[in-house]
Design a protein around this motif. Sequence first.
Motif, short mmCIF file in Angstrom:
data_model
loop_
_atom_site.label_atom_id
_atom_site.label_comp_id
_atom_site.label_asym_id
_atom_site.label_seq_id
_atom_site.Cartn_x
_atom_site.Cartn_y
_atom_site.Cartn_z
N GLN A 68 -12.44 33.38 8.48
CA GLN A 68 -11.41 33.92 9.48
C GLN A 68 -11.51 34.58 10.11
N ALA A 69 -11.07 34.81 11.74
CA ALA A 69 -11.38 36.31 12.05
C ALA A 69 -9.73 35.93 12.56
N PHE A 70 -9.34 37.01 13.91
CA PHE A 70 -8.26 37.78 13.83
C PHE A 70 -8.04 38.34 14.80
N LEU A 71 -6.57 38.20 15.19
CA LEU A 71 -6.21 39.07 16.70
C LEU A 71 -4.70 39.48 16.56
N ILE A 72 -3.86 40.30 16.95
CA ILE A 72 -2.44 40.43 16.57
C ILE A 72 -2.02 41.37 17.35
N GLU A 73 -0.70 40.44 18.20
CA GLU A 73 -0.27 40.95 19.39
C GLU A 73 0.97 41.66 19.27
N ARG A 74 2.02 42.75 19.92
CA ARG A 74 3.44 42.69 20.04
C ARG A 74 3.89 41.61 21.09
N THR A 75 4.65 41.09 20.53
CA THR A 75 5.44 40.17 21.33
C THR A 75 7.07 40.26 21.43
N GLY A 76 7.97 41.79 22.01
CA GLY A 76 8.72 42.53 21.46
C GLY A 76 8.53 42.17 20.59
N PRO A 77 9.96 42.05 20.03
CA PRO A 77 9.37 42.76 18.07
C PRO A 77 9.13 41.74 17.29
N ASP A 78 8.70 40.90 18.18
CA ASP A 78 7.97 40.11 17.31
C ASP A 78 6.53 40.36 17.02
N LEU A 79 5.25 40.64 16.42
CA LEU A 79 4.21 40.34 16.32
C LEU A 79 3.63 38.81 16.41
N LEU A 80 2.57 38.28 16.68
CA LEU A 80 2.22 37.16 16.83
C LEU A 80 0.57 37.68 16.38
N LEU A 81 0.40 36.73 14.86
CA LEU A 81 -1.03 37.06 14.49
C LEU A 81 -1.40 35.29 14.81
N ARG A 82 -3.12 35.44 15.67
CA ARG A 82 -4.04 34.46 15.90
C ARG A 82 -4.80 34.61 15.46
N TYR A 83 -5.13 33.90 14.30
CA TYR A 83 -5.85 33.79 13.32
C TYR A 83 -6.77 32.71 13.15
N ALA A 84 -8.12 32.46 13.44
CA ALA A 84 -9.03 31.40 13.64
C ALA A 84 -9.63 31.35 12.30
N ILE A 85 -10.02 30.14 11.97
CA ILE A 85 -10.53 29.64 10.34
C ILE A 85 -11.60 28.95 11.10
N ALA A 86 -12.71 29.02 9.99
CA ALA A 86 -14.12 27.97 10.13
C ALA A 86 -13.58 26.78 10.42
N ASP A 87 -14.12 26.09 11.36
CA ASP A 87 -13.68 24.70 12.09
C ASP A 87 -14.94 23.61 11.09
N VAL A 88 -14.19 23.43 9.50
CA VAL A 88 -15.60 22.96 8.99
C VAL A 88 -15.55 21.37 8.91
N ALA A 89 -13.81 20.66 9.33
CA ALA A 89 -14.16 19.44 9.86
C ALA A 89 -15.23 19.20 10.88
N TRP A 90 -15.39 20.38 11.33
CA TRP A 90 -15.88 19.68 12.95
C TRP A 90 -17.37 19.11 12.69
N PHE A 91 -17.93 19.86 11.81
CA PHE A 91 -19.13 19.45 10.57
C PHE A 91 -19.39 18.74 9.63
N VAL A 92 -18.17 18.89 9.10
CA VAL A 92 -18.64 17.46 8.17
C VAL A 92 -17.63 16.44 7.87
N GLU A 93 -18.31 14.78 8.70
CA GLU A 93 -17.68 14.47 8.41
C GLU A 93 -16.91 13.54 7.19
N ASP A 94 -15.61 12.68 7.04
CA ASP A 94 -14.94 11.80 5.97
C ASP A 94 -16.41 10.67 5.65
N GLY A 95 -16.55 11.05 3.76
CA GLY A 95 -18.42 9.93 3.89
C GLY A 95 -19.30 10.47 4.27
#
Length: 460
Positions: A68-95
């Motif tokens: 995981q990698a992350f950044l967090i921003e304020r957008t008015g009263p809310d918080l916007l979490l951008r959560y980057a997750i390792a794209d394992v499926a890009w490297f591992v194909e079914d079967g």
Amino acid sequence: MKALHDPQGILKQGLDAIRSEFAVPRSFPPQVLAAAERAANRAPTQHVDRTDLPFVTLDPASSTDLDQAFLIERTGPDLLLRYAIADVAWFVEDGDPVDVEAWHRGETLYLPDGKAGLYPPVLAENRASLLPDGPRPAIVFAVRVDPDGEARLEGVERAVVRSRAKLAYDSVSSADLPEPFADLASRIAAAEARRGAARVDPPQQEVERLAGDRFALSFRPMLASETANAALSLATNLAVARFLLDHRTGLFRVMAGPDERAVARLRQSAHALGLNWPAAVDLKDFERTLDARDPAQAGFMLAVRRAGSGAGYAPWHAGAEPWHAAIAAPYVHATAPLRRLADRYVIRAALALAQGEQVPDAVTQAFDRLPDVMARADAIAGRIERAVVDLAETVMLHGREGEVFGAIVTDAEGASARIQLEGVPVIARVKAADARPGQTFPVRLEKSDPATRQLSFALA
């Protein structure tokens, strides 16, 4: 195993025996390693460029498999979490060979002196890991968190990201983190309290050498940075669960709460550890008062963890809402695909639906197969964890044979009683006819054998 630390290598011989007993793999088959090497060279071609965004990671200092990698921003009263997750499926194909081996393993197995990874290191600790040494393919979840701590999924995309820093729990400062980091953690904690959630995060135990040939188990509570960081994964997993439920699909993490008998045992354990648990206070409310910096309370947190009925996985089915009692909400695992097989398929489903596509048949079929696969993997991991704890307890008590301890009965059946040692975080069994829960009596340590991980007590 993350729950126990052995910096001096005191348990090495016993850990080697555990690896052999449970057939913990020490490497990968040659064809799997070769396939992983080929996959590692696959350049991302379906990813938008988000390398301008200031993502960071936060993990133990020694970790190299960064999900995981992350950044967090304020957008008015809310918080916007951008959560980057390792794209394992890009490297591992079914079967492919890496995929087949991952289905065989199910999850990464942890021991105090190392791990047996779900994927080969060239992927898990290099090309698929979100290390700060270059751009990496990722799945970026956009999660909006409102002032009440409610998390909602706003978008999912494949993106190339670049981590700006590999931050460590034990050295990170607030200046290193996005400004709203603490606020987000506080909102998620408040929402948990309102839901009546009862997550227990026991402290890590550490084996330490005392004078002579004596050893002890000490507790290291979770750092504030660890607790706050866990809120990011929790918010994302809750948001993804709600999103998948709305689309009537998914694989959910489910768990029932402790039954009445388990709660009764826990009350006896609390008494043995000298804790005041008022009769009118339920377990969830009592858990929220615990302080892991206190050894007795830390020991009780471990007892709670062992008392639950255990969590499992269940695919979505009409008419049956998936429920996780400790989270007090529907929940999924989507944020650790380098370490858990199930996460890769939950991510694929969320990505497809967010892009307006159908969930791939391979993913839907996997949802039906994964509960059994993950149950087997969780069972092996649990047995290894139990064996490591048994080893640590026998090492701690070795040489104290003949010593008398106070004990309280937490459960009894026939001539056997389960006991909690008073003032020591050890649960064992003793022959005691007609013992009753809550009864106290002295017991003598008859045997503590690290080679067999066996403890034996007798009534004193």
